[in-house]
Design an enzyme around this catalytic site. Structure first.
Site, PDB file in Angstrom:
ATOM      1  N   CYS A   8       0.855  -1.177   0.000  1.00 26.40           N
ATOM      2  CA  CYS A   8       0.000   0.000   0.000  1.00 26.40           C
ATOM      3  C   CYS A   8       0.894   1.231   0.000  1.00 26.40           C
ATOM      4  O   CYS A   8       1.808   1.336   0.804  1.00 26.40           O
ATOM      5  CB  CYS A   8      -0.876  -0.013   1.255  1.00 26.40           C
ATOM      6  SG  CYS A   8      -1.747   1.518   1.539  1.00 26.40           S
ATOM      7  N   HIS A  34      -2.505  -0.812   9.267  1.00 26.63           N
ATOM      8  CA  HIS A  34      -1.327  -1.522   8.763  1.00 26.63           C
ATOM      9  C   HIS A  34      -0.665  -2.315   9.876  1.00 26.63           C
ATOM     10  O   HIS A  34      -0.127  -3.380   9.633  1.00 26.63           O
ATOM     11  CB  HIS A  34      -0.313  -0.530   8.189  1.00 26.63           C
ATOM     12  CG  HIS A  34      -0.621  -0.147   6.781  1.00 26.63           C
ATOM     13  ND1 HIS A  34       0.318  -0.117   5.788  1.00 26.63           N
ATOM     14  CD2 HIS A  34      -1.789   0.204   6.185  1.00 26.63           C
ATOM     15  CE1 HIS A  34      -0.242   0.243   4.639  1.00 26.63           C
ATOM     16  NE2 HIS A  34      -1.513   0.456   4.857  1.00 26.63           N
ATOM     17  N   TYR A 124      -3.449 -24.792  15.146  1.00 25.35           N
ATOM     18  CA  TYR A 124      -2.950 -24.474  13.801  1.00 25.35           C
ATOM     19  C   TYR A 124      -3.628 -25.371  12.757  1.00 25.35           C
ATOM     20  O   TYR A 124      -4.049 -24.912  11.698  1.00 25.35           O
ATOM     21  CB  TYR A 124      -1.432 -24.666  13.750  1.00 25.35           C
ATOM     22  CG  TYR A 124      -0.669 -23.646  14.556  1.00 25.35           C
ATOM     23  CD1 TYR A 124      -0.273 -22.437  13.983  1.00 25.35           C
ATOM     24  CD2 TYR A 124      -0.348 -23.879  15.891  1.00 25.35           C
ATOM     25  CE1 TYR A 124       0.416 -21.494  14.721  1.00 25.35           C
ATOM     26  CE2 TYR A 124       0.346 -22.947  16.639  1.00 25.35           C
ATOM     27  CZ  TYR A 124       0.724 -21.756  16.051  1.00 25.35           C
ATOM     28  OH  TYR A 124       1.396 -20.824  16.796  1.00 25.35           O
ATOM     29  N   ASN A 147       1.894 -11.788  11.345  1.00 26.87           N
ATOM     30  CA  ASN A 147       0.667 -11.030  11.563  1.00 26.87           C
ATOM     31  C   ASN A 147       1.008  -9.601  11.994  1.00 26.87           C
ATOM     32  O   ASN A 147       1.530  -9.391  13.084  1.00 26.87           O
ATOM     33  CB  ASN A 147      -0.150 -11.733  12.660  1.00 26.87           C
ATOM     34  CG  ASN A 147      -1.367 -10.946  13.079  1.00 26.87           C
ATOM     35  OD1 ASN A 147      -1.810 -10.061  12.358  1.00 26.87           O
ATOM     36  ND2 ASN A 147      -1.897 -11.272  14.253  1.00 26.87           N
ATOM     37  N   CYS A 155      -3.956 -13.791  16.845  1.00 28.36           N
ATOM     38  CA  CYS A 155      -3.030 -14.927  16.762  1.00 28.36           C
ATOM     39  C   CYS A 155      -2.765 -15.514  18.142  1.00 28.36           C
ATOM     40  O   CYS A 155      -2.314 -16.651  18.251  1.00 28.36           O
ATOM     41  CB  CYS A 155      -1.739 -14.527  16.050  1.00 28.36           C
ATOM     42  SG  CYS A 155      -0.900 -13.114  16.733  1.00 28.36           S
ATOM     43  N   HIS A 156      -3.067 -14.743  19.214  1.00 32.31           N
ATOM     44  CA  HIS A 156      -2.902 -15.310  20.561  1.00 32.31           C
ATOM     45  C   HIS A 156      -3.920 -16.422  20.828  1.00 32.31           C
ATOM     46  O   HIS A 156      -3.778 -17.150  21.793  1.00 32.31           O
ATOM     47  CB  HIS A 156      -3.022 -14.195  21.616  1.00 32.31           C
ATOM     48  CG  HIS A 156      -4.338 -13.469  21.601  1.00 32.31           C
ATOM     49  ND1 HIS A 156      -4.634 -12.462  20.699  1.00 32.31           N
ATOM     50  CD2 HIS A 156      -5.450 -13.616  22.357  1.00 32.31           C
ATOM     51  CE1 HIS A 156      -5.870 -12.023  20.926  1.00 32.31           C
ATOM     52  NE2 HIS A 156      -6.381 -12.705  21.926  1.00 32.31           N
ATOM     53  N   SER A 161      -2.011 -28.461  19.884  1.00 28.92           N
ATOM     54  CA  SER A 161      -2.970 -29.420  20.451  1.00 28.92           C
ATOM     55  C   SER A 161      -2.609 -29.796  21.891  1.00 28.92           C
ATOM     56  O   SER A 161      -3.483 -30.083  22.697  1.00 28.92           O
ATOM     57  CB  SER A 161      -3.067 -30.663  19.574  1.00 28.92           C
ATOM     58  OG  SER A 161      -1.771 -31.156  19.309  1.00 28.92           O
ATOM     59  N   GLU A 183      -9.790 -13.069  28.271  1.00 32.72           N
ATOM     60  CA  GLU A 183     -10.915 -13.443  27.416  1.00 32.72           C
ATOM     61  C   GLU A 183     -11.723 -14.610  27.983  1.00 32.72           C
ATOM     62  O   GLU A 183     -12.714 -15.027  27.390  1.00 32.72           O
ATOM     63  CB  GLU A 183     -10.387 -13.804  26.013  1.00 32.72           C
ATOM     64  CG  GLU A 183      -9.729 -12.604  25.337  1.00 32.72           C
ATOM     65  CD  GLU A 183      -9.148 -12.934  23.965  1.00 32.72           C
ATOM     66  OE1 GLU A 183      -9.289 -14.089  23.516  1.00 32.72           O
ATOM     67  OE2 GLU A 183      -8.569 -12.032  23.357  1.00 32.72           O
TER      68      GLU A 183
HETATM   69 ZN    ZN Z   1      -2.894   0.862   3.344  1.00 28.41          ZN
END
Ligand code: ZN
Length: 188
Positions: A8, A34, A124, A147, A155-156, A161, A183
């Site tokens: 971008c 971003h 995953y 990420n 991603c946390h 497994s 959470e």
């Molecule tokens: Zn952008």
């Protein structure tokens, strides 16, 4: 969480928020975020969660924030104040998800953000299967490592497994644990 490869060319603006997990740096173009990342040097050695469960914008008045940063601010406030209600506030757009929709990693980020909510975790392998690509476990791992917009692309919530899995290459396990507990995930 590494910065995304820049596809971008729009002008970026930068903002910093203080939060229970330290300063959160956000950059955005008019299309979307971003980057959303915690302090570069944050690690298990120096992580001390802030008892004030709120988010403040640093050095800028709220009314001077751009539209997208205001959305981001409201989203972060909701996340730290009452994450169970996070779906009630708009999630800021993410530039990469608007621009590189065909890239596998963008598909991983999108499905993770859209389908794995607070209080949930996913392996995953299960995330790869959710993209109809059960063999792509390593590619999912790579997407997580790259990420650029942490917390918002959660991603946390991606685990192994048999254990919690690594966060930031294993340097921020206590942060991952804090986020999951916040959470409502208590099994780690
Ligand atoms: Zn952008």
């Amino acid at each position: 969480m590494a910065a995304a490869k820049k596809i971008c060319k729009l002008t970026l603006e930068f903002c910093q928020f203080s939060s229970p997990v330290g300063f959160i740096k956000v950059s955005s173009c008019p299309i979307g975020l971003h980057e959303m990342s915690m302090e570069t040097n944050l690690s298990d050695e120096n992580f001390v969660p802030n008892a004030l469960n709120d988010v403040l914008v640093v050095r800028v008045k709220e009314q001077d924030l751009s539209t997208i940063m205001k959305v981001c601010y409201k989203w972060l406030q909701q996340y730290f104040r009452d994450v169970k209600q996070i779906s009630k506030v708009p999630r800021p757009d993410i530039c990469a998800l608007k621009q590189e929709t065909k890239a596998f990693r963008a598909q991983v980020w999108q499905i993770l953000a859209d389908t794995v909510g607070p209080g949930e975790v996913i392996t995953y392998g299960a995330l790869a299967s959710r993209l109809n690509n059960p063999g792509a476990v390593r590619a999912v791992g790579s997407a997580m490592r790259n990420n650029p917009t942490g917390i918002i692309v959660p991603c946390h919530r991606v685990v192994r497994s048999n254990d919690m899995g690594l966060y930031h290459g294993g340097k921020r396990q206590s942060v991952k644990l804090w986020l999951l507990k916040h959470e409502g995930v208590d099994k780690y």
